[in-house]
Enzyme design. Sequence first.
Site, PDB file in Angstrom:
ATOM      1  N   ASN A 105       0.835  -1.216   0.000  1.00 49.00           N
ATOM      2  CA  ASN A 105       0.000   0.000   0.000  1.00 49.00           C
ATOM      3  C   ASN A 105       0.863   1.256   0.000  1.00 49.00           C
ATOM      4  OD1 ASN A 105      -2.516  -1.166  -0.047  1.00 49.00           O
ATOM      5  ND2 ASN A 105      -2.845  -1.051   2.161  1.00 49.00           N
TER       6      ASN A 105
ATOM      7  N   PHE B  54      -5.888   3.086  10.905  1.00 48.11           N
ATOM      8  CA  PHE B  54      -6.351   2.185   9.843  1.00 48.11           C
ATOM      9  C   PHE B  54      -5.786   2.682   8.520  1.00 48.11           C
ATOM     10  CE2 PHE B  54      -9.265   2.174  13.360  1.00 48.11           C
ATOM     11  CZ  PHE B  54      -9.703   0.869  13.502  1.00 48.11           C
ATOM     12  N   GLU B  55      -5.406   1.761   7.644  1.00 49.24           N
ATOM     13  CA  GLU B  55      -4.627   2.137   6.459  1.00 49.24           C
ATOM     14  C   GLU B  55      -5.392   3.028   5.477  1.00 49.24           C
ATOM     15  OE1 GLU B  55      -3.512  -1.716   5.217  1.00 49.24           O
ATOM     16  OE2 GLU B  55      -5.413  -2.143   4.225  1.00 49.24           O
ATOM     17  N   ASN B  56      -6.721   3.005   5.526  1.00 53.70           N
ATOM     18  CA  ASN B  56      -7.479   3.887   4.623  1.00 53.70           C
ATOM     19  C   ASN B  56      -7.361   5.350   5.049  1.00 53.70           C
ATOM     20  OD1 ASN B  56      -8.974   3.586   6.958  1.00 53.70           O
ATOM     21  ND2 ASN B  56     -10.938   3.447   5.926  1.00 53.70           N
ATOM     22  N   GLY B  57      -6.936   5.595   6.301  1.00 58.55           N
ATOM     23  CA  GLY B  57      -6.780   6.957   6.787  1.00 58.55           C
ATOM     24  C   GLY B  57      -7.598   7.280   8.035  1.00 58.55           C
TER      25      GLY B  57
END
Lengths: 304, 259
Positions: A105, B54-57
């Site tokens: 990612n 969380f990796e989405n932000g």
Amino acid sequence: MSKVVPLRDAMARHVPDGAAIVLGTALEALIPFAAAHELIRQRRRDLTLIGPISDVCFDQLIAAGCARRVVASWVGNVQHGSGYGFRRAVEQGIPHPIDVEDHSNFTLALSLEAAALGVPYVPTRTLLGTDILARNARLRQLPCPFTGQPLVLVPALVPDVAILHVQRADADGSCHAWGASGVTAAAAKASRAVVVICEELVPPEVIRSDPNRTLVPGFLVSAVVHLPWGAHPSPVQGHYNRDHAVYTDYHGRSATLDGTRAWLHEWVVDVGDHAGYLAKLGPARLGALRPKTSQLAAPVDYGF
Amino acid sequence: MGSEALHYTPGELMVAVAAREIHDGEVVFVGMRLPILAFCLARSTHAPSAIGLFENGVVRDSPARDFVVTISDGPNVAGALWCTEMRDIMGLLQAGRVDLGFIGGAQIDRFGNLNTGYVGPPDRLTRLPGSGGGGDIACLARRHVIIMTHQRRRFVERVDYVTSPGFGEGGDWRGRVGLPGGGPAAVITTLGVFRFDPATREMALASTHPGVTVAQVRAQTGWSLACAPPVTETPAPTAEELAVIRRFDPDGFWTRERG
């Protein structure tokens, strides 16, 4: 001048065969599924699909034969694991072989950030010692010129077009989105063109009432599509929740090649367009996905 | 009701064990699936000041108020402390600001290297979904914890492809290749909990889950597994832990089917 066009025209004009497109940039939310389905209906070929975690959107485009190349860190079904369309293409060349450029990612995000910044690469310390670094020829390991420590150089990646889904936009393409945005801002700035798909088309003063909320300013946007429910089955905060059953249904039926073809026909080709898709889902099912509660942000005062 | 009478699933036990790895006040990079529940459990019990990234932000300083399937679901966004870009989350990770991350994988080896990329020889390749943020967490978090189903085909002498590095070839490998993070602190499986020898960095059995024998663990491990004496029994989830897990996963979506 208004940039508002129908979805069909936006995809026909901005996504030719062979285009490199970035989409699914907010990860599991705001995925432009309607745009992907339109590309499948228009029988687009040889696309490069760029995105960190696309949920089943990339799997469907690959299974439909639209993709030649995938630049991603993860391709599957977030709820259930494997993406069978992706697996069949990589393992068996069905419907045709695809080239995969593997990333994490972070390295995918940095490749877009580098393009957004207009620099040839961005250094990072992720992926040192991994086989992703060893086998992705576009990632280079070099010593830091200041300290001599190992660094990974991630080269800039410039997509032809970014396809974004947002809560609201004006006719010029200036848009607001809320919730986490993943790599959306970098993807928009990195790409040669941006297509914005919105739940609500609003007057320009709505965007200017809260400029801190602006995800992408209109001067970077090429086309605007007003398409409520255009991200279904992915969630759009404040508009609708994730339709988990779709992912389960696709997971089960896409396990076989025949099942995948039947699913794509039933839900993409035979419905004709997005209106047909929504009609097939029906108002009761859509209504059940609406938020049960409202949770408004406190207003901010831009007075002076 | 005594703890002996409590019924729980393997999934619920793994969530409880994972939550105990979170210390109060820590910044935690929360992965998908069971770690979402582990963060909610820790935040609701012994670690009320933990922060979840969380990796989405999304950044949360409270558990989500409703069941979530993905980290981008509405309840994980509503009431968050911060909704930002992935760059900010990964930047905090790379800058050494994340104490603990959770990851999983399809294959693991004796030095805690994980594979979520490719399994098998080129002519019979199985393509897995890929690295996602797992490789970044394994490289950059100050420490990370691995959660996996324990099967012999997954616990192999050497993984086919390293997407998320553990201790590489053992010893000081991480330092030699330039990885800033500290590497795996524990592996939580369906059969037991494993720690790593401080010198050799080889995985060793630390505890077996209730009802599991050392022999059963060895039978499902594809190398000569070391034990860290004394091998204890993993404490079962308490009634309070189970109540919290079931509040956040009321239908057992993550904890009852998957084990």
